[in-house]
Design an enzyme around this catalytic site. Structure first.
Site: not given
Length: 202
Positions: A24, A82, A107, A128
């Site tokens: 991520h 997020n 990613d 997100n």
């Protein structure tokens, strides 16, 4: 394009050593690679919720001297993924950067490791970080550089996959892909979206 405004180059990831090698966090890998090329260090400006490094890009490359030059503001949000849009909105407002000059590196599950895609706008595909940036900028029409990480194997949950580290066997491929994404940023800024897509969208 606004000639006086810099480009915001936003690498997405989660802050802190526990996340540093995660799939991520590939956006951070690329931001770090660009800072390394330019010979600049990240600092944390007060109130910006991000680590930031400023440099310039010329035909000679990032950090190069000469004219014409484009200003680049490299960004690693210090919010969690997020809430990435908080930092992006603050920096875009501070530097008066229009959405079309906000490049987001993230990613991408739908591309295998070793593949990248340069695109403008589009959906968030459940990401997100992208969702947060879209909400805070009020538009999804910003350039993205999608760093392929592939889908999780077997029945592994997506969240567990993106928050896990790359395998040691993948290290060389990840390093090559990181450099390719950094190259794509330079081409996108210097030569435009079509040139970057023609060169990097394999």
């Amino acid at each position: 394009m606004s000639s006086s405004a810099p480009w915001l180059v936003v690498g997405l990831g989660n802050p802190g050593p526990g996340y540093a090698g995660n799939r991520h966090n590939v956006g951070f890998f690329v931001a770090d690679a660009l800072a390394s090329r330019a010979g600049v260090k990240f600092t944390a400006p007060r109130g910006m919720r991000a680590e930031v490094a400023e440099t310039r890009l010329t035909a000679a490359g990032i950090g190069g001297i000469g004219t014409p030059a484009q200003r680049l503001v490299l960004v690693k949000p210090r919010t969690y993924m997020n809430d990435s849009g908080l930092a992006v909105r603050k920096l875009a407002a501070f530097h008066k950067v229009p959405a079309e000059q906000v490049i987001v590196i993230h990613d991408e599950l739908d591309l295998d490791l070793g593949r990248i895609r340069v695109k403008l706008g589009g959906g968030d595909n459940g990401h997100n970080g992208l969702k947060s940036i879209r909400a805070h900028l009020g538009t999804g029409d910003f350039p993205r550089i999608r760093f392929g990480i592939g889908r999780p194997p077997g029945r592994m949950e997506v969240q567990a996959w993106v928050l896990s580290d790359f395998r040691p066997a993948d290290r060389a491929e990840v390093e090559l892909q990181t450099e390719n994404c950094a190259d794509a940023v330079e081409v996108l800024v210097n030569d435009g979206l079509s040139a970057a897509q023609n060169r990097f969208n394999s």
